[in-house]
Write an enzyme that holds these catalytic residues in place. Structure first.
Site, short mmCIF file in Angstrom:
data_model
loop_
_atom_site.label_atom_id
_atom_site.label_comp_id
_atom_site.label_asym_id
_atom_site.label_seq_id
_atom_site.Cartn_x
_atom_site.Cartn_y
_atom_site.Cartn_z
CG HIS A 1 -5.89 1.94 5.09
ND1 HIS A 1 -5.50 2.95 5.94
CD2 HIS A 1 -4.85 1.09 5.01
CE1 HIS A 1 -4.27 2.72 6.34
NE2 HIS A 1 -3.84 1.59 5.80
CD GLU B 1 -3.43 -2.42 7.35
OE1 GLU B 1 -2.33 -2.72 6.91
OE2 GLU B 1 -3.99 -1.34 7.10
N GLY C 1 2.81 -1.19 4.28
CA GLY C 1 2.75 0.23 3.93
C GLY C 1 4.14 0.76 3.62
N GLY C 2 4.74 1.44 4.58
CA GLY C 2 6.03 2.11 4.38
C GLY C 2 7.08 1.26 3.69
CB SER D 1 5.04 -1.34 12.09
OG SER D 1 4.57 -0.03 12.36
CG ASN E 1 -1.73 1.22 1.41
OD1 ASN E 1 -1.82 2.03 0.50
ND2 ASN E 1 -2.33 1.38 2.59
CD1 TRP E 2 3.38 0.96 -2.96
CD2 TRP E 2 3.57 2.26 -4.77
NE1 TRP E 2 4.09 0.26 -3.90
CE2 TRP E 2 4.23 1.04 -5.02
CE3 TRP E 2 3.56 3.24 -5.77
CZ2 TRP E 2 4.88 0.78 -6.23
CZ3 TRP E 2 4.19 2.97 -6.98
CH2 TRP E 2 4.85 1.76 -7.20
CE LYS E 3 -0.20 3.45 4.65
NZ LYS E 3 -0.26 3.59 6.10
CD GLU F 1 -3.15 5.68 6.50
OE1 GLU F 1 -3.10 5.65 5.26
OE2 GLU F 1 -2.22 5.23 7.22
N GLY G 1 2.17 2.62 10.65
CA GLY G 1 3.10 3.73 10.47
C GLY G 1 3.80 4.16 11.74
P1 PGA Z 1 2.71 0.60 7.61
O1 PGA Z 1 1.26 0.76 6.96
O2 PGA Z 1 3.28 -0.71 7.09
O3 PGA Z 1 3.49 1.77 7.12
O4 PGA Z 1 2.53 0.57 9.07
C1 PGA Z 1 0.41 -0.34 6.78
C2 PGA Z 1 -0.87 0.11 6.16
O5 PGA Z 1 -1.36 1.19 6.49
O6 PGA Z 1 -1.47 -0.61 5.33
#
Ligand code: PGA
Length: 250
Positions: free
Chosen positions: A94, A164, A231-232, A210, A9-11, A96, A170
């Site tokens: 998600h 999640e 994510g990251g 994470s 997930n590149w966001k 977010e 994050g």
């Molecule tokens: P993260 O994000 O790996 O940066 O914690 C995961 C996600 O939001 O899908």
């Protein structure tokens, strides 16, 4: 055995050059790995270009969100009908989206239905925040998110559920493997008891929050996990490749 899936997930990250660079690296380095489904979810705007790049590879594209109507006066939105030309998957619900854009389970349910009708495989995110965890209500929260998001849906194995925990996204504070396993098991039992036993044994359940190439192995060896939502670390093509490689050795 359920085929594992690793989703990046590149966001709202990367410019067009970086998006192309990361994707090219992945096509060149992990294309041969067939035992894992590999999905990257870049921002919508890069999907057509990346679709051309990955179309002859076995790297799959996903969107990070979509609206549930096919078309119409919905300024700023993108529909499943538009996405299906480019994507096989879509991330829905998600945290977010839930917290920053006020999405609720009812909306996520509508989006899930629209994705399914358009043959896009939904990856539905569920997770509790820190106060919900501390008050002991995490399992109830997750169960309700699943029941409401999948309401009136005849579910099958093309639906993926990503656990999640919001406090792990994050933050660098990943859930312990014990916490992750406990919730994966709970999610599978909700599917089993409230939906369909047969599907519960086939549906893919992911951990996200994470995840890096340093902690992936701890998760992938858990009994109820079928992959990770990254994510990251998915913005680092080497780390993402490492994670996919680890998943292929299970
Ligand atoms: P993260 O994000 O790996 O940066 O914690 C995961 C996600 O939001 O899908």
């Amino acid at each position: 055995m359920i085929k594992p899936i690793i989703v990046g997930n590149w966001k709202m990250n990367t410019n067009s050059y970086e998006a192309y660079e990361i994707s090219s690296y992945l096509v060149n380095h992990i294309n041969e790995i067939n035992s894992v489904d590999k999905v990257i979810c870049p921002p919508h705007i890069y999907l057509p270009t990346l679709h051309n790049l990955v179309s002859t590879s076995n790297l799959h594209l996903g969107a990070q969100n979509m609206f549930y109507k096919n078309n119409g006066a919905y300024t700023g939105e993108v529909s499943a009908l538009m996405l299906k030309e480019y994507c096989e998957y879509v991330i829905l619900g998600h945290s977010e989206r839930r917290t920053i854009f006020s999405e609720n389970d009812d909306l996520i349910n509508k989006k899930t239905k629209a994705a399914i009708i358009n043959n896009i495989k939904p990856i539905i995110c569920v997770g509790e925040n820190i106060s919900e965890r501390e008050s002991g209500s995490a399992k109830n929260i997750i169960r309700n998110q699943i029941l409401n998001s999948l309401k009136s849906i005849d579910i099958d194995e093309n639906i993926t559920i990503a656990y999640e925990p919001i406090w792990a996204i994050g933050t660098g504070i990943a859930a312990t493997p014990e916490i992750a396993q406990e919730m994966m098991k709970h999610i599978r039992s909700v599917i089993k008891n409230d939906f369909n036993t047969n599907i519960a044994n086939k549906i893919r359940i992911l951990y996200g929050g994470s995840v890096t190439d340093n902690n992936t192995l701890e998760y992938l060896s858990l009994p109820d996990i079928n992959g990770c939502l990254v994510g990251g670390a998915s913005l680092d093509s080497k780390k993402f490749s490492n994670i996919v490689q680890m998943a292929s050795k299970l």
